[in-house]
Scaffold this active site. Sequence first.
Site, PDB file in Angstrom:
ATOM      1  CB  SER A   1      -0.821   0.059   1.160  1.00 42.73           C
ATOM      2  OG  SER A   1      -2.158  -1.292   1.479  1.00 42.73           O
TER       3      SER A   1
ATOM      4  NE  ARG B   1      -9.774  -6.800  -6.981  1.00 40.72           N
ATOM      5  CZ  ARG B   1      -9.132  -6.644  -5.788  1.00 40.72           C
ATOM      6  NH1 ARG B   1      -7.816  -6.829  -6.137  1.00 40.72           N
ATOM      7  NH2 ARG B   1      -9.156  -6.104  -5.154  1.00 40.72           N
TER       8      ARG B   1
ATOM      9  CG  ASP C   1      -5.485  -7.240   2.603  1.00 42.22           C
ATOM     10  OD1 ASP C   1      -6.072  -6.732   1.641  1.00 42.22           O
ATOM     11  OD2 ASP C   1      -5.224  -6.055   2.422  1.00 42.22           O
TER      12      ASP C   1
ATOM     13  NE  ARG D   1      -2.957  -9.604   0.895  1.00 43.18           N
ATOM     14  CZ  ARG D   1      -1.716  -8.807   0.593  1.00 43.18           C
ATOM     15  NH1 ARG D   1      -0.426  -9.667   1.173  1.00 43.18           N
ATOM     16  NH2 ARG D   1      -1.335  -7.661  -0.060  1.00 43.18           N
TER      17      ARG D   1
HETATM   18  C1  S3P Z   1      -5.383  -1.442  -0.070  1.00 43.51           C
HETATM   19  C2  S3P Z   1      -7.213  -1.196   0.857  1.00 43.51           C
HETATM   20  C3  S3P Z   1      -7.215  -3.601   0.393  1.00 43.51           C
HETATM   21  C4  S3P Z   1      -6.552  -3.525   0.905  1.00 43.51           C
HETATM   22  C5  S3P Z   1      -6.095  -4.013  -0.364  1.00 43.51           C
HETATM   23  C6  S3P Z   1      -4.664  -2.717  -0.350  1.00 43.51           C
HETATM   24  C7  S3P Z   1      -5.051  -0.106  -0.253  1.00 43.51           C
HETATM   25  O1  S3P Z   1      -8.386  -2.941  -0.249  1.00 43.51           O
HETATM   26  O2  S3P Z   1      -7.568  -4.780   0.489  1.00 43.51           O
HETATM   27  O3  S3P Z   1      -5.150  -5.549  -0.971  1.00 43.51           O
HETATM   28  O4  S3P Z   1      -3.744   0.619  -0.145  1.00 43.51           O
HETATM   29  O5  S3P Z   1      -5.150   1.214   0.355  1.00 43.51           O
HETATM   30  P1  S3P Z   1     -10.034  -1.662   0.256  1.00 43.51           P
HETATM   31  O6  S3P Z   1      -9.330  -1.382   0.687  1.00 43.51           O
HETATM   32  O7  S3P Z   1     -10.724  -2.191  -0.849  1.00 43.51           O
HETATM   33  O8  S3P Z   1     -11.339  -2.444   1.278  1.00 43.51           O
END
Ligand code: S3P
Length: 436
Positions: free
Chosen positions: A22, A122, A316, A388
Amino acid sequence: MDWISAPSGPLRGELAVPGDKSVSHRAVMLAALADGASRIRGFLEGEDTRATAAVFARMGVRVEAPSPGERIVHGVGLHGLAAPERPLDCGNSGTGMRLLAGLLAGQAFDAELVGDASLSRRPMGRVIEPLTAMGASIETEPGGLPPLRIRGGRRLHGIAYAPPVASAQVKSAVLLAGLYAGGETAVRELRPTRDYTERMLGAFGWPVACGPGWARLAGGGGRLRATDVEVPADFSSAAFFIVAATLVPGSELRLRRVGLHPRRTGLLAALRRMGADIREDDPREEGGEPVADLIVRHAPLTGIDLPEALVADMIDEFPALFVAAAAARGSTTIRGADELRVKESDRIAVMAHGLRTLGVRVEERPDGAAIEGGAIGPGEVDSAGDHRCAMAFAVAGLLARGPVRVGNCSNVATSFPGFIDLANGCGFALRTMVDN
Ligand code: S3P
């Protein structure tokens, strides 16, 4: 590519998992739009984050890679991106595509975002809806699916938005579009999610007012100033080692410099409720993020009813939790986690099906599952190309009564390059399967 994961003895040693996904995505994005050069250290050399860097290179941003895990991004300023000649490929990355949709909605040029087969399934309606309300023009395939065709030259205006799902990606897309919008852009969340975008915007010199579950910024003028970013180790990658060391008798692992952002660490709370022995050593702040070394010792786990309040903070980590629950005494129930159905795969279905194949009793529910802990058998499971799920099944193999073959593992490189070597280095018996 398939893996074989075999039962193993204790896991021991010290390791550092790669940089946070992230944070790496956001660091490249904001550095590209800043004035001046930013150095990123600890950058995740995964396919997802490299795809994001490549997207900006296609729009005229010079990105140097002086050493593995290091990038120097020569920012072109908020209005300095060049129109891409071809569609921009986000690979497997939902974060890449959703955040880029926000950032590109306010550009002067048209752009098209494409992704791989998983990403192309998605839902993107969740970002298109607020971006359209801000004045953006984005066409999708039927059902709000990628590719996204973003029309440039639109005049955006700020909105006050309350996303119907708790999603840091949606919040971030709206805030990034807000940089280009007239007036104020505000997001109020159902539950607080990771706030890296808000805090990193602040570090790049853009004032953002925020607190748990809300954020607000003023757009339509202003600049981002280049700054250096230290990326912590990714908690979500550490999660597989945390669960593995907890489950394999005699284990003790030290995981170095793990990012412990409070909206990411729900798994620690869940595992501790189940009886895990996880200690945080030398807690400190690095690059504005809480980090610590984690010391994980084997401990027997007992099943729990997972509090729904933890779901967003461990969104996650469910593939890893499914395996912990399968090895725990008693049953574990998960509710309120329907978001898992629209991740890189339908993670409820993939984990439930795989664990059942290994002899674990799992009842799949629309928004979660009930998992009855017990013996894990050998067998063949399919990760459905989900990084994952593949790593979670590799952990299941450590505890099984015989080898587990995990199908479709090549996407592990999206988030965790080098997983096999690190895993073997601390005692996993994991290898790739070569078909002749
Ligand atoms: C993320 C937010 C999450 C997470 C993803 C990374 C991010 O998704 O599942 O792996 O970097 O903002 P969501 O915000 O859609 O739940």
